[in-house]
Design an enzyme around this catalytic site. Structure first.
Site, PDB file in Angstrom:
ATOM      1  CG  ASN A  48      12.406  16.382   3.077  1.00 46.97           C
ATOM      2  OD1 ASN A  48      11.442  15.728   3.454  1.00 46.97           O
ATOM      3  ND2 ASN A  48      13.528  15.816   2.657  1.00 46.97           N
ATOM      4  CB  ILE A  49      10.184  19.948  -1.735  1.00 48.92           C
ATOM      5  CG1 ILE A  49       8.834  19.836  -1.020  1.00 48.92           C
ATOM      6  CG2 ILE A  49      10.045  19.798  -3.249  1.00 48.92           C
ATOM      7  CD1 ILE A  49       7.898  21.002  -1.279  1.00 48.92           C
ATOM      8  CD  GLU A  50      16.063  15.042  -1.184  1.00 51.49           C
ATOM      9  OE1 GLU A  50      16.536  14.808  -0.071  1.00 51.49           O
ATOM     10  OE2 GLU A  50      16.128  14.220  -2.132  1.00 51.49           O
ATOM     11  CG  HIS A  59      15.959  21.870   5.051  1.00 51.25           C
ATOM     12  ND1 HIS A  59      16.994  22.086   5.918  1.00 51.25           N
ATOM     13  CD2 HIS A  59      16.525  21.379   3.916  1.00 51.25           C
ATOM     14  CE1 HIS A  59      18.134  21.739   5.347  1.00 51.25           C
ATOM     15  NE2 HIS A  59      17.876  21.317   4.132  1.00 51.25           N
ATOM     16  CD  GLU A  61      13.268  21.783   9.841  1.00 51.54           C
ATOM     17  OE1 GLU A  61      13.161  21.379   8.649  1.00 51.54           O
ATOM     18  OE2 GLU A  61      14.223  21.474  10.568  1.00 51.54           O
ATOM     19  CB  CYS A  90      19.857  22.706   9.405  1.00 47.68           C
ATOM     20  SG  CYS A  90      18.953  23.706   8.202  1.00 47.68           S
ATOM     21  CB  CYS A  93      15.496  25.163   9.512  1.00 47.23           C
ATOM     22  SG  CYS A  93      15.259  24.321   7.918  1.00 47.23           S
TER      23      CYS A  93
END
Length: 143
Positions: A48-50, A59, A61, A90, A93
Site C-alpha cells: 500500500n502507498i498512502e 491498496h 492488492e 476491500c 480491491c
C-alpha cells in the site's frame, strides 16, 4: 477453487510479506503487502502507498495487480494479502481483482493476517455478484 499447491501459497505469503516491508503508510501506520499469481505461474507483489490526501491512496492488492499488468500479464489465479487485519480485500480491491480474474469466481484469495490464522477463500464467495469487463464483452487477456 483455483488449485494452489502448498508451495504456491507459501510463496505468495512470502512475496506479500516482503512487499509489506516497503509499504508507505505514514498516515495510517497500516502496512499491507499483497502478491498475485498470474496465469503463467509468476508472482507479482505490491504494497500500500498512502498520500497525504488519502483519497489517492493505493491498496496493496492494486499495486500487485498493476505490477502484473506492467509485466504484460492480464489474468490472475490467486491473490494473497498480508496485513494487520482480516486480509480479505476491500470492495474496491475486489473490483480490481475481478477485472483480471477473467470472469473466474474460483480465483483463490489467501488471507494471511499478521495477527491471525491464514484463510483460503474463493473470490466468488466474497464478491458474489460482480460487475466486470465481461458485461461489456471485454476479455482483458486481449488488451
Amino acid at each position: 477453487m483455483t488449485a494452489l499447491s502448498d508451495t504456491q501459497v507459501q510463496d505468495l505469503i512470502a512475496a506479500a510479506t516482503a512487499a509489506r516491508a516497503n509499504a508507505y503508510a505514514p498516515y495510517s501506520r497500516h502496512k499491507v503487502g499483497a502478491a498475485v499469481l498470474d496465469a503463467s505461474g509468476a508472482i507479482h507483489a505490491g504494497c500500500n502507498i498512502e498520500f497525504v490526501g488519502l483519497q489517492q491512496t493505493v491498496h496493496a492488492e492494486r499495486t500487485a495487480i498493476l505490477a502484473m499488468v506492467a509485466s504484460g500479464q492480464r489474468q490472475l489465479r490467486a491473490v494473497c494479502v498480508v496485513g494487520p487485519y482480516s486480509g480479505i480485500p476491500c470492495a474496491e480491491c475486489r473490483q480490481a481483482i475481478w477485472e483480471f480474474a477473467c470472469a473466474d469466481p474460483t480465483v483463490a484469495i489467501v488471507s494471511a493476517p499478521t495477527d491471525g490464522e491464514m484463510e483460503l477463500v474463493e473470490l466468488g464467495a466474497i464478491y458474489p455478484r460482480p460487475y466486470g469487463p465481461e458485461t461489456k464483452n471485454i476479455d482483458p487477456r486481449k488488451y
